[in-house]
Design an enzyme around this catalytic site. Structure first.
Site, PDB file in Angstrom:
ATOM      1  CD  GLU A  59     -13.577  -4.085  19.813  1.00 40.67           C
ATOM      2  OE1 GLU A  59     -14.245  -3.664  18.877  1.00 40.67           O
ATOM      3  OE2 GLU A  59     -13.775  -5.206  20.322  1.00 40.67           O
ATOM      4  CB  SER A 101       2.820   9.457  -4.373  1.00 41.37           C
ATOM      5  OG  SER A 101       1.623  10.093  -4.037  1.00 41.37           O
ATOM      6  CG  HIS A 120      -0.929  16.887  -2.622  1.00 37.64           C
ATOM      7  ND1 HIS A 120      -1.742  17.142  -3.691  1.00 37.64           N
ATOM      8  CD2 HIS A 120      -1.349  15.700  -2.116  1.00 37.64           C
ATOM      9  CE1 HIS A 120      -2.631  16.169  -3.822  1.00 37.64           C
ATOM     10  NE2 HIS A 120      -2.407  15.290  -2.871  1.00 37.64           N
ATOM     11  CE  LYS A 137      -3.823   0.499  -9.930  1.00 33.29           C
ATOM     12  NZ  LYS A 137      -2.568   0.225 -10.633  1.00 33.29           N
ATOM     13  CG  ASP A 138      -7.449   6.038  -5.409  1.00 30.54           C
ATOM     14  OD1 ASP A 138      -6.625   5.111  -5.355  1.00 30.54           O
ATOM     15  OD2 ASP A 138      -7.173   7.223  -5.130  1.00 30.54           O
TER      16      ASP A 138
END
Lengths: 423, 253
Positions: free
Chosen positions: A288, A220, A216, A244-245
């Site tokens: 894994e 971005s 922040h 959108k998320d």
């Protein structure tokens, strides 16, 4: 500067709190009106998805811990008890176990996004490094979590991985004894792994907070990889990116649910449903799936110490990536050569993953050596050199010019068009 | 050139192999069977599972425990409360009496299946050092799952020419190394089914595998049923969310 904050909220209760502790103002600033590049594609969902995944892991983990017994004679049975007797225990456990895999899927895609669009470049170097630290913490947490059911792979995986530290000269053996709390993987090891498996996720929350705080500050990156030049390039985070998320979160939940309800053990290893037995070594000890590429790098070196160092270096090299990539252009969209090489790197990681799951013999050793060499070649040689010679495509003037049909109007004064940020 | 060919062959192999199925050495293929419980809508064939319980009780349970399972779990394969109580009551389980001495009492539906041996050492002592493993999660503990267990049970035969089998060992073409310490447990007519089903080795193997699949995952039917609802709901929610997203973004595109 002490004194009440001048709150803009109308509701008297919110206003009362906000004047004394302006969390509502902060949320409004960071998640309400926060100016966000208008051209995100769906790759930009994955940060939010990782955040949600972390919350799911902590929530299910807390309830699992209420029913789990960290003792070598009881751990396996207590996990089966969770599956059979605890109300919705099977759901909690399958969400947690598959959640670990989902977390790595999401984070690996998130990292690929960063690599493809050059999100690690200035001014976001620290943001990226915090991300690398998050990945390391995730790996440590996942590894220790996998030990807790005390199945065969838990036990032997723990034995193999902790033994790696014995490769270090002089102090190696002491480190291993210290990690084990004894002279083999045993009850003290299980107890400390449980304790740390509970602690580390909260450390993770702390580093995630720093990761987001740093995000922040710089703002971005975006698919064009060019800086925001003014308000016409951005949209408020809410409602544009909250919705959108949300679309991404729904799709992510569908994939997650398909694993949990219909193939809950597909990503796991059958041997971990056999209780740990220090006297019987499984035919093939494999970690894994999300550790397989690193496991392949480890085994590609005939020397133990060399393998361990190279494995750690494979993550370390990511931390210094902002200084290895010399190209001033961020997004692969404008880097015709890098745009191909990034996919070669992805292929290289997939090959490493496949090799890591195969026995270390024959063609698999050759392949993992080639892939390991290429992995380091990409970061240590190709990226520094490529930045100097690659002919990049012209960058758009601004985000709005590039993505809006109207061109987004004139640029504000001072922000002169720089079609070629790179000379 | 040889190297290149090898790489190409390895890449082709790798594409077809899921990361979880990492068998190695001599790979034994288990002929795939059709199971009532496979697939996203699969359920346990109740009649088969009940016959399988009979096979487990009359044959397997002489050596193998299913210590994670409770007698009450039998309700999940269609037995009534009364039947389960009767099955449990027919078993004596270890207990501590009021005088503090070890004793036994009648089993209850809330008791776990009684194990044939008090502990692993007692079992090993009885079997020449071999340990008949607990079968509670056996289906999940083998990469081949139900197919593997079924194959093992029907896989006994005389060793092929040139193969010698160790003392006290038996030839089984579906067991790693082909030598297993477990004597062939099933023979045609080993149990008599109450429902008249012919008790062939294949039939008993299929039934006991179904029973053990249920014992390994008693939650499976609930899980899949819930999963269908969850996924349908999420598809609907995704549609709504995407429509909302289109509407919100309509003015900025």
């Amino acid at each position: 500067m002490a004194g009440l904050h001048k709150s803009e909220f109308e509701n008297p209760v919110i206003r009362w709190v906000d004047s004394r502790l302006p969390i509502f103002t902060m949320l409004q600033k960071e998640y309400g009106v926060f100016p966000t590049p208008r051209n995100f594609n769906y790759f930009w969902n994955f940060g939010a998805l990782a955040m949600i995944n972390l919350v799911i892991m902590i929530a299910t983990g807390i309830f699992l811990a209420m029913n789990y017994t960290a003792h070598k004679d009881m751990a396996f049975d207590s996990v089966e008890r969770i599956m059979r007797d605890v109300n919705w225990g099977w759901l909690l456990r399958y969400v947690h176990a598959n959640g670990a895999s989902m977390f790595f899927i999401v984070v690996y895609i998130h990292m690929f996004r960063g690599l493809y669009y050059g999100s690690y470049k200035t001014p976001r170097e620290l943001l990226w490094i915090l991300g690398v630290i998050i990945m390391l913490l995730m790996m440590a947490t996942a590894f220790m979590g996998y030990v807790l059911p005390w199945g065969q792979m838990s036990y032997w995986g723990a034995t193999v991985i902790t033994n790696l530290f014995s490769a270090f000269p002089l102090v190696g053996e002491h480190i291993v004894t210290w990690l084990w709390g004894g002279f083999s993987v045993d009850n003290p090891t299980l107890n400390r792994f449980f304790s740390l498996h509970f602690l580390l996720p909260f450390v993770l929350v702390g580093v995630v907070f720093l990761h987001i705080a740093a995000l922040h500050i710089t703002g971005s990156n975006n698919p064009l990889g060019i800086d925001v030049k003014g308000p016409q390039d951005t949209l408020p985070f809410h409602p544009y990116y909250t919705i959108k998320d949300s679309v991404g979160i729904c799709v992510y939940f569908i994939v997650f649910a398909l694993f949990v309800f219909f193939a809950p053990n597909y990503l796991g290893h059958a041997d971990n449903y056999i209780p740990a037995n220090p006297l019987v070594t499984p035919a093939h000890i494999v970690p894994e799936w999300y550790f397989l590429p690193f496991y392949a790098i480890l085994r590609s070196v005939p020397d133990k110490l060399g393998g361990v160092l190279l494995m750690f270096a494979s993550i370390g090299v990511l931390a210094v990536l902002p200084w290895l990539d010399t190209s001033p252009v961020r997004s692969a969209r404008f880097r015709p050569v890098y745009r191909i090489l990034i996919w070669v790197l992805v292929l290289c990681c997939v090959v490493l993953g496949v090799c890591g799951g195969k026995p270390a013999e024959g063609i698999w050793v050759v392949l993992s050596r080639i892939a390991t060499a290429y992995y380091f070649l990409h970061f240590l040689v190709i990226l520094p050199v490529l930045g100097k010679f690659e002919r990049t495509l012209p960058l758009p003037e601004s985000i709005s010019r590039a993505v809006l049909p109207t061109g987004g109007g004139p640029l504000p004064g001072g922000a002169a068009a720089k079609p070629m940020e790179k000379a | 050139m040889k190297l290149l060919r090898n790489i190409a062959a390895a890449a082709l192999l790798a594409l077809g192999t899921p990361a979880a199925a990492l068998a190695a050495g001599e790979e034994i293929k288990f002929p795939p069977q059709i199971w009532s419980f496979s697939g996203p809508f699969g359920t346990f064939d109740r009649a088969s599972a009940q016959r399988g319980f009979q096979v487990y009780s009359e044959v397997c349970s002489a050596c193998h425990a299913v210590k994670q399972a409770y007698y009450r779990d039998l309700k999940g394969i269609g037995l009534s409360e009364k039947e389960v109580e009767a099955i449990a009551a027919a078993v004596m389980v270890p207990a501590i009496g009021d005088d503090g001495a070890a004793t036994e009492r009648k089993g209850m539906p809330s008791d776990r299946f009684r194990s044939p041996y008090a502990n692993e050492k007692a079992a090993r002592a009885a079997f020449n050092g071999a340990y008949p493993p607990d079968l509670s999660v056996m289906i999940k503990a083998r990469s081949g799952g139900a197919d593997q267990l079924y194959s093992l049970l029907i896989g006994y035969s005389d060793p092929p020419a040139g193969v010698t089998v160790g003392d006290g060992m038996y030839y089984n073409k579906y067991y790693a190394g082909h030598q297993i310490a477990m004597a062939p447990p099933l023979a045609d007519g080993r149990v008599t089914y109450a429902d008249g089903t012919r008790a062939s080795v294949e039939q008993m193997s299929r039934d006991v595998t179904t029973f053990l699949a249920y014992i390994a995952e008693p939650e499976m039917e609930t899980r899949k049923r819930l999963g269908v609802k969850v996924v349908l709901f999420l598809l609907f929610l995704t549609g709504l969310t995407y429509a909302t997203k289109r509407k919100v973004w309509a003015d900025v595109h």
